[in-house]
Design a protein around this motif. Structure first.
Motif, short mmCIF file in Angstrom:
data_model
loop_
_atom_site.label_atom_id
_atom_site.label_comp_id
_atom_site.label_asym_id
_atom_site.label_seq_id
_atom_site.Cartn_x
_atom_site.Cartn_y
_atom_site.Cartn_z
N ILE A 4 0.80 -1.23 0.00
CA ILE A 4 0.00 0.00 0.00
C ILE A 4 0.83 1.28 0.00
O ILE A 4 0.32 2.34 -0.35
N ARG A 5 2.10 1.22 0.38
CA ARG A 5 2.86 2.45 0.65
C ARG A 5 3.30 3.17 -0.63
O ARG A 5 3.33 2.58 -1.72
N PRO A 6 3.68 4.46 -0.49
CA PRO A 6 4.29 5.18 -1.62
C PRO A 6 5.69 4.63 -1.89
O PRO A 6 6.24 3.87 -1.10
N PHE A 7 6.26 5.07 -3.01
CA PHE A 7 7.64 4.69 -3.30
C PHE A 7 8.60 5.38 -2.34
O PHE A 7 8.38 6.52 -1.91
N GLU A 8 9.67 4.68 -2.02
CA GLU A 8 10.76 5.25 -1.23
C GLU A 8 11.79 5.87 -2.18
O GLU A 8 11.80 5.58 -3.38
N PRO A 9 12.67 6.74 -1.67
CA PRO A 9 13.67 7.37 -2.53
C PRO A 9 14.46 6.39 -3.40
O PRO A 9 14.72 6.66 -4.58
N SER A 10 14.81 5.24 -2.84
CA SER A 10 15.62 4.27 -3.59
C SER A 10 14.87 3.66 -4.77
O SER A 10 15.47 3.04 -5.65
N GLU A 11 13.55 3.82 -4.80
CA GLU A 11 12.73 3.21 -5.85
C GLU A 11 12.31 4.21 -6.93
O GLU A 11 11.68 3.84 -7.92
N MET A 12 12.62 5.48 -6.74
CA MET A 12 12.10 6.52 -7.62
C MET A 12 12.62 6.39 -9.05
O MET A 12 11.87 6.55 -10.02
N ARG A 13 13.90 6.13 -9.23
CA ARG A 13 14.46 6.06 -10.58
C ARG A 13 13.82 4.94 -11.40
O ARG A 13 13.43 5.12 -12.56
N GLN A 14 13.71 3.75 -10.80
CA GLN A 14 13.09 2.63 -11.52
C GLN A 14 11.63 2.94 -11.84
O GLN A 14 11.16 2.64 -12.95
N ALA A 15 10.91 3.53 -10.90
CA ALA A 15 9.51 3.87 -11.13
C ALA A 15 9.38 4.86 -12.29
O ALA A 15 8.47 4.75 -13.13
N PHE A 16 10.28 5.83 -12.34
CA PHE A 16 10.26 6.83 -13.40
C PHE A 16 10.53 6.18 -14.76
O PHE A 16 9.83 6.45 -15.75
N ASP A 17 11.52 5.30 -14.82
CA ASP A 17 11.83 4.61 -16.08
C ASP A 17 10.64 3.76 -16.54
O ASP A 17 10.32 3.73 -17.74
N GLU A 18 9.99 3.07 -15.61
CA GLU A 18 8.83 2.25 -15.96
C GLU A 18 7.66 3.12 -16.42
O GLU A 18 6.88 2.72 -17.30
N LEU A 19 7.53 4.30 -15.84
CA LEU A 19 6.48 5.22 -16.25
C LEU A 19 6.68 5.66 -17.69
O LEU A 19 5.73 5.65 -18.50
N LEU A 20 7.90 6.04 -18.04
CA LEU A 20 8.18 6.48 -19.41
C LEU A 20 8.01 5.34 -20.41
O LEU A 20 7.68 5.58 -21.58
N ALA A 21 8.20 4.10 -19.96
CA ALA A 21 8.08 2.95 -20.86
C ALA A 21 6.62 2.50 -21.04
O ALA A 21 6.34 1.67 -21.92
N ASP A 22 5.72 3.05 -20.25
CA ASP A 22 4.32 2.64 -20.30
C ASP A 22 3.63 3.23 -21.54
O ASP A 22 3.63 4.45 -21.74
N ARG A 23 3.05 2.38 -22.36
CA ARG A 23 2.44 2.83 -23.62
C ARG A 23 1.28 3.79 -23.39
O ARG A 23 1.15 4.80 -24.09
N GLN A 24 0.43 3.49 -22.41
CA GLN A 24 -0.72 4.36 -22.16
C GLN A 24 -0.27 5.73 -21.65
O GLN A 24 -0.84 6.76 -22.01
N PHE A 25 0.76 5.75 -20.80
CA PHE A 25 1.28 7.03 -20.32
C PHE A 25 1.88 7.83 -21.48
O PHE A 25 1.71 9.06 -21.54
N SER A 26 2.52 7.16 -22.41
CA SER A 26 3.08 7.84 -23.58
C SER A 26 1.97 8.50 -24.40
O SER A 26 2.14 9.60 -24.93
N LEU A 27 0.83 7.83 -24.51
CA LEU A 27 -0.30 8.41 -25.24
C LEU A 27 -0.83 9.65 -24.53
O LEU A 27 -1.22 10.63 -25.18
N VAL A 28 -0.85 9.61 -23.19
CA VAL A 28 -1.27 10.78 -22.42
C VAL A 28 -0.32 11.95 -22.68
O VAL A 28 -0.76 13.09 -22.93
N LEU A 29 0.97 11.69 -22.62
CA LEU A 29 1.96 12.74 -22.87
C LEU A 29 1.83 13.29 -24.28
O LEU A 29 1.96 14.51 -24.51
N LYS A 30 1.55 12.41 -25.24
CA LYS A 30 1.40 12.85 -26.62
C LYS A 30 0.26 13.85 -26.76
O LYS A 30 0.32 14.79 -27.56
N GLY A 31 -0.76 13.69 -25.95
CA GLY A 31 -1.89 14.62 -25.99
C GLY A 31 -1.51 16.02 -25.59
O GLY A 31 -2.12 17.00 -26.04
#
Length: 388
Positions: A12-39
């Motif tokens: 349930i918890r938020p990401f910790e500092p040590s997890e932020m970089r991986q979470a960010f990379d996975e966010l940019l790799a997400d196809r649906q998120f890319s479509l949102v950014l394209k908008g």
């Protein structure tokens, strides 16, 4: 301060500092998120958009860094574009850099912005950190949304559970909130009830306070009643529409798309003036309730928190106009001008025109919307009367 997060909180918890970089990379790799950014920037190639975001992410090490770098500018833009200003009064709190942290228990006006506006206000008023917030998993309908909110200091509130599952989930969430305040030294924001009060009759649910008490003494959470006052609620017509839909069909339930439409309208709709007001922490008076039986304690605590919340409403001309119209008199005419009344009437007509449902009941819908604007004033007057 160093701390070790128990594994039981991982779900349930938020990401910790040590997890932020991986979470960010996975966010940019997400196809649906890319479509949102394209908008937002359809003329930019994906590689350029991602490259700019990676550049902006440089130096971001914690969720607080992420909020300041990415979220604060967005929220400030929303305030400039879709409100007539957001103000904050924390004068009743101890100095911002005091040792403790706060659990803000507030009325609920917007699914996304209640905590987002608070974050900006805390940063601008020199508080050492923002808030962690609980978000219902019913809103986390895509993996990228869940990833993004966890980067933004959100913990997950599970919905639609059996009674046994709900008990376990409440215990886990309460334990996490106590851990966040006392060990991580984070602030917490939580709504006073599950879901928004459709008629703006803001009442604290005993169950919310009971949940908070499961993980330890309430006093260690340093609870602050927080009142959020909107001049105009951009979702008022959607709430009125839902009132008629439920009246005409008692089994009516909103869809996930309805939830997303509410979120979009709440964020990008016009709100007029917005004000946040912090009451004194309940630790200054909660000891006076200690002699009550447990079954009465939480009811008394809810009522007292409500009184603090209601007495701190920032009232606007529309609140007085709405109550006078419902009551059929001009008792509060000193609080508004003919121009105020004309403006509110034009606003109501415009909002009602947005409702497109079968058998549209104009009179009922108008009464529901007027009630939404009258109830804060009704509760304010009662709270001030209770305070003598």
């Amino acid at each position: 301060m160093s701390y070790t997060i128990p594994a039981e909180f991982d779900e349930i918890r938020p990401f910790e500092p040590s997890e932020m970089r991986q979470a960010f990379d996975e966010l940019l790799a997400d196809r649906q998120f890319s479509l949102v950014l394209k908008g937002f920037a359809p003329w930019l190639p994906k590689v350029v958009r991602n490259g700019l975001l990676r550049l902006a992410f440089t130096g971001v090490k914690t969720p607080l860094d992420f909020q300041k770098r990415f979220m604060k500018p967005v929220v400030k833009w929303i305030i400039r574009k879709h409100t007539d200003g957001c103000t904050f009064d924390d004068s009743l709190l101890p100095p911002p850099r005091a040792k403790g942290r706060y659990t803000f228990v507030s009325n609920h006006r917007d699914i996304v912005l209640d905590a987002a506006f608070l974050d900006v206000m805390l940063v601008e008023h020199d508080h050492p950190t923002t808030v962690e917030i609980g978000i219902g998993d019913n809103l986390l309908i895509y993996p990228w949304i869940k990833r993004l909110v966890r980067m933004n200091k959100a913990f997950t509130v599970r919905r639609g559970l059996t009674a046994h599952e709900m008990m376990r989930s409440s215990q886990l969430m309460s334990s996490y909130i106590h851990f966040a305040v006392t060990q991580k030294r984070e602030n917490i924001w939580i709504a006073q009830r599950e879901g928004r009060a459709k008629d703006s009759d803001d009442r604290t649910q005993d169950s919310v306070l009971k949940m908070l008490a499961m993980g330890g003494p309430l006093q260690e959470l340093n609870i602050v009643p927080l009142t959020i006052s909107y001049e105009f609620d951009p979702c008022d017509y959607l709430k009125a529409q839902e009132f008629q839909q439920k009246r005409d069909n008692p089994t009516f339930k909103k869809s996930r798309q309805d939830d997303l439409d509410n979120m979009k309208t709440g964020i990008f709709g016009y709100k007029g003036r917005v004000h946040y007001h912090c009451a004194v922490p309940i630790n200054t008076w909660i000891a006076g309730l200690d002699d009550l039986p447990r079954k009465d304690f939480f009811t008394a605590l809810s009522h007292r928190i409500d009184r603090e919340l209601h007495a701190s409403y920032r009232l606007y001309p529309c609140n007085y106009i709405a109550l006078d119209e419902l009551e059929g008199n001009h008792e509060y005419a000193a609080h508004y001008t003919p121009k105020d009344k004309e403006r509110f009437e034009k606003y109501l007509s415009g909002q009602l025109a947005k409702i497109r449902i079968p058998n549209k009941d104009e009179a009922f819908l108008r009464e529901r919307m007027l009630t939404m604007y009258a109830n804060p004033l009704r509760n304010y007057l009662k709270a001030k009367g209770d305070k003598g």
